[in-house]
Design a protein around this motif. Structure first.
Motif, PDB file in Angstrom:
ATOM      1  N   GLU A 175       0.802  -1.297   0.107  1.00 34.65           N
ATOM      2  CA  GLU A 175       0.112  -0.027   0.017  1.00 34.65           C
ATOM      3  C   GLU A 175       0.767   1.166   0.082  1.00 34.65           C
ATOM      4  OE1 GLU A 175      -3.201   0.168   0.097  1.00 34.65           O
ATOM      5  OE2 GLU A 175      -3.842  -1.933   0.237  1.00 34.65           O
ATOM      6  N   ALA A 176       0.609   2.191  -0.982  1.00 31.72           N
ATOM      7  CA  ALA A 176       1.396   3.374  -0.877  1.00 31.72           C
ATOM      8  C   ALA A 176       0.674   4.546  -1.303  1.00 31.72           C
ATOM      9  CB  ALA A 176       2.475   3.277  -2.104  1.00 31.72           C
ATOM     10  N   ASP A 177       0.863   5.698  -0.513  1.00 28.94           N
ATOM     11  CA  ASP A 177       0.248   6.774  -0.732  1.00 28.94           C
ATOM     12  C   ASP A 177       0.684   7.644  -2.236  1.00 28.94           C
ATOM     13  OD1 ASP A 177      -1.177   6.404   1.704  1.00 28.94           O
ATOM     14  OD2 ASP A 177       0.532   7.076   2.955  1.00 28.94           O
ATOM     15  N   LEU A 178       2.002   7.669  -2.242  1.00 29.13           N
ATOM     16  CA  LEU A 178       2.606   8.328  -3.263  1.00 29.13           C
ATOM     17  C   LEU A 178       3.250   7.395  -4.447  1.00 29.13           C
ATOM     18  CD1 LEU A 178       3.847  11.099  -4.578  1.00 29.13           C
ATOM     19  CD2 LEU A 178       5.515  11.087  -2.914  1.00 29.13           C
ATOM     20  N   LEU A 179       2.807   7.450  -5.237  1.00 33.72           N
ATOM     21  CA  LEU A 179       3.501   6.525  -6.592  1.00 33.72           C
ATOM     22  C   LEU A 179       4.400   7.346  -7.338  1.00 33.72           C
ATOM     23  CD1 LEU A 179       0.244   4.371  -7.668  1.00 33.72           C
ATOM     24  CD2 LEU A 179       2.218   3.733  -5.833  1.00 33.72           C
ATOM     25  N   VAL A 180       5.428   6.875  -7.604  1.00 35.99           N
ATOM     26  CA  VAL A 180       6.463   7.761  -8.477  1.00 35.99           C
ATOM     27  C   VAL A 180       7.049   6.777  -9.502  1.00 35.99           C
ATOM     28  CG1 VAL A 180       8.535   9.103  -8.353  1.00 35.99           C
ATOM     29  CG2 VAL A 180       7.169   9.102  -6.359  1.00 35.99           C
ATOM     30  N   ALA A 206      -3.779   5.071  -4.282  1.00 35.20           N
ATOM     31  CA  ALA A 206      -2.795   6.086  -3.998  1.00 35.20           C
ATOM     32  C   ALA A 206      -3.669   7.200  -3.647  1.00 35.20           C
ATOM     33  CB  ALA A 206      -1.822   6.307  -4.983  1.00 35.20           C
ATOM     34  N   ARG A 207      -2.641   8.270  -2.948  1.00 38.38           N
ATOM     35  CA  ARG A 207      -3.389   9.606  -2.902  1.00 38.38           C
ATOM     36  C   ARG A 207      -2.646  10.672  -3.905  1.00 38.38           C
ATOM     37  NH1 ARG A 207      -2.819  10.724   3.855  1.00 38.38           N
ATOM     38  NH2 ARG A 207      -4.011   8.820   4.480  1.00 38.38           N
ATOM     39  N   ILE A 208      -1.381  10.343  -4.311  1.00 33.52           N
ATOM     40  CA  ILE A 208      -0.982  11.373  -5.440  1.00 33.52           C
ATOM     41  C   ILE A 208       0.105  10.369  -6.364  1.00 33.52           C
ATOM     42  CG2 ILE A 208       0.992  12.129  -3.965  1.00 33.52           C
ATOM     43  CD1 ILE A 208       0.827  14.810  -5.490  1.00 33.52           C
ATOM     44  N   VAL A 209       0.083  10.985  -7.502  1.00 36.11           N
ATOM     45  CA  VAL A 209       1.103  10.112  -8.484  1.00 36.11           C
ATOM     46  C   VAL A 209       1.809  11.007  -9.262  1.00 36.11           C
ATOM     47  CG1 VAL A 209       0.809   8.814 -10.700  1.00 36.11           C
ATOM     48  CG2 VAL A 209      -0.853   8.543  -9.073  1.00 36.11           C
ATOM     49  N   PHE A 210       2.968  10.717  -9.495  1.00 32.06           N
ATOM     50  CA  PHE A 210       4.075  11.351  -9.543  1.00 32.06           C
ATOM     51  C   PHE A 210       4.690  10.739 -11.189  1.00 32.06           C
ATOM     52  CE2 PHE A 210       8.274  13.637  -8.471  1.00 32.06           C
ATOM     53  CZ  PHE A 210       8.548  14.269  -9.831  1.00 32.06           C
ATOM     54  N   HIS A 224      -4.577   8.214 -16.237  1.00 32.40           N
ATOM     55  CA  HIS A 224      -5.615   7.405 -15.372  1.00 32.40           C
ATOM     56  C   HIS A 224      -5.802   8.141 -14.175  1.00 32.40           C
ATOM     57  CE1 HIS A 224      -7.353   3.773 -14.253  1.00 32.40           C
ATOM     58  NE2 HIS A 224      -6.811   3.532 -13.055  1.00 32.40           N
ATOM     59  N   ALA A 225      -4.666   8.575 -13.584  1.00 34.00           N
ATOM     60  CA  ALA A 225      -4.886   9.177 -12.206  1.00 34.00           C
ATOM     61  C   ALA A 225      -5.800  10.370 -12.383  1.00 34.00           C
ATOM     62  CB  ALA A 225      -3.374   9.609 -11.725  1.00 34.00           C
ATOM     63  N   ARG A 226      -5.590  11.273 -13.574  1.00 28.88           N
ATOM     64  CA  ARG A 226      -6.665  12.320 -13.561  1.00 28.88           C
ATOM     65  C   ARG A 226      -7.851  11.769 -13.776  1.00 28.88           C
ATOM     66  NH1 ARG A 226      -3.748  17.048 -14.202  1.00 28.88           N
ATOM     67  NH2 ARG A 226      -1.934  17.090 -15.496  1.00 28.88           N
ATOM     68  N   ARG A 227      -8.352  10.790 -14.429  1.00 32.53           N
ATOM     69  CA  ARG A 227      -9.700  10.368 -14.524  1.00 32.53           C
ATOM     70  C   ARG A 227     -10.323   9.820 -12.972  1.00 32.53           C
ATOM     71  NH1 ARG A 227      -7.726   7.629 -19.405  1.00 32.53           N
ATOM     72  NH2 ARG A 227      -7.278   5.712 -18.172  1.00 32.53           N
ATOM     73  N   LEU A 228      -9.422   9.486 -12.270  1.00 37.46           N
ATOM     74  CA  LEU A 228      -9.614   9.169 -10.888  1.00 37.46           C
ATOM     75  C   LEU A 228      -9.767  10.347 -10.087  1.00 37.46           C
ATOM     76  CD1 LEU A 228      -7.640   5.690 -10.390  1.00 37.46           C
ATOM     77  CD2 LEU A 228     -10.209   5.934 -10.884  1.00 37.46           C
ATOM     78  N   GLY A 229      -9.355  11.474 -10.527  1.00 39.07           N
ATOM     79  CA  GLY A 229      -9.328  12.648  -9.591  1.00 39.07           C
ATOM     80  C   GLY A 229      -8.081  12.836  -8.721  1.00 39.07           C
ATOM     81  N   LYS A 230      -6.952  12.059  -8.940  1.00 39.57           N
ATOM     82  CA  LYS A 230      -5.926  12.097  -8.086  1.00 39.57           C
ATOM     83  C   LYS A 230      -5.106  13.294  -8.581  1.00 39.57           C
ATOM     84  CE  LYS A 230      -7.005   7.858  -6.355  1.00 39.57           C
ATOM     85  NZ  LYS A 230      -7.353   7.621  -5.023  1.00 39.57           N
TER      86      LYS A 230
END
Length: 271
Positions: A175-180, A206-210, A224-230
């Motif tokens: 489980e990770a909050d920040l994916l890079v 995740a909470r934020i994607v980089f 994909h992250a934007r579609r999920l509102g991240k």
């Protein structure tokens, strides 16, 4: 107009792109500087770096796969490069070559400007030269808990140990909050251009994607992250900020923010 006094700056990359060329030349033109910038690749890195020295080329950006191999070819490492043993910028002062890492500087500024909490657990995929810059910038920003995901156990374990993180070959059930993502996955023209660097369910949790990939500006992972509102941090942001720091090193001039934004828009329009 190019003349005998024109100063040359350049880049070396395995797969040269247009961003740096357009970004720097736009600023040279707007500021009336007698400089020109050209992108190159090479199969002989020592000869290429020797040419930078011998021909008086003012500056050289360094991209994959040359960021670590350039180290023994320069005369000095600035603290930003020495700390992580990875180079992305070489400055030539009358034949003396000093290496810097403006990727580190750019990532540190982005983490701060996006307000990413350092209490988040991170998962960083990659263990090459750029991954070193990103991982160390995150560590120095206070991210104490994280994992380096790398199939290369040697480089993966070494980077994890250097930053106080753990290593694993794949994300698995972590489980990770920040994916890079600091790999070429999702990069235009690559074999994995249509792939995401992380599974869809991991992005959902995740909470934020980089994603450090700069081309395209919207990678499959970022879309994909934007579609999920991240909230996202993009490689387009990284490449613009690190290019500004290179520009300052080469010319001694820091452009105004509005001009930097125009240069980045111009560079992306044909990158």
């Amino acid at each position: 107009m190019i003349d005998k006094d024109t100063r040359l700056c350049m880049s070396l990359a395995g797969r040269p792109g247009n961003f740096g060329t357009r970004f720097h030349n736009f600023l040279y033109r707007e500021l009336g500087l007698n400089y020109v910038y050209k992108a190159f690749t090479t199969a002989d890195l020592p000869a290429a770096i020797g040419g930078v020295r011998a021909l008086g080329i003012r500056g050289c950006a360094v991209s994959m796969p040359f960021k670590e191999a350039s180290i023994p070819l320069v005369d000095a490492l600035a603290p930003s490069a020495a700390a992580i043993r990875s180079v992305n910028t070489i400055v030539n002062d009358d034949g003396r070559l000093t290496a810097y890492n403006t990727d580190y500087i750019a990532v540190a500024k982005l983490i701060e400007s996006h307000g990413v909490p350092s209490s988040q657990r991170l998962a960083l995929r990659g263990s090459g030269g750029m991954a070193k810059a990103v991982a160390h910038a995150l560590r120095d920003a206070g991210f104490a808990t994280g994992s380096i995901l790398a199939r290369n156990a040697g480089t993966g374990r070494a980077l994890a140990a250097a930053c106080g993180y753990d290593w694993r070959p794949e994300l698995g059930d972590l489980e990770a909050d920040l994916l890079v993502n600091v790999t070429p996955i999702g990069m235009t023209g690559g074999p994995e251009a249509m792939d995401m660097a992380f599974p869809a369910d991991a992005v959902e949790r995740a909470r934020i994607v980089f994603d450090v990939v700069a081309l395209p500006a919207e990678t499959p992972l970022i879309r994909h992250a934007r579609r999920l509102g991240k909230p996202v941090i993009t490689g387009a942001e990284v490449i613009a900020l690190q290019a500004v720091e290179q520009f300052v090193l080469y010319t001694g001039i820091r452009p105004e923010d509005a001009l930097i934004a125009r240069a980045a828009d111009f560079a992306r329009s044909a990158a």
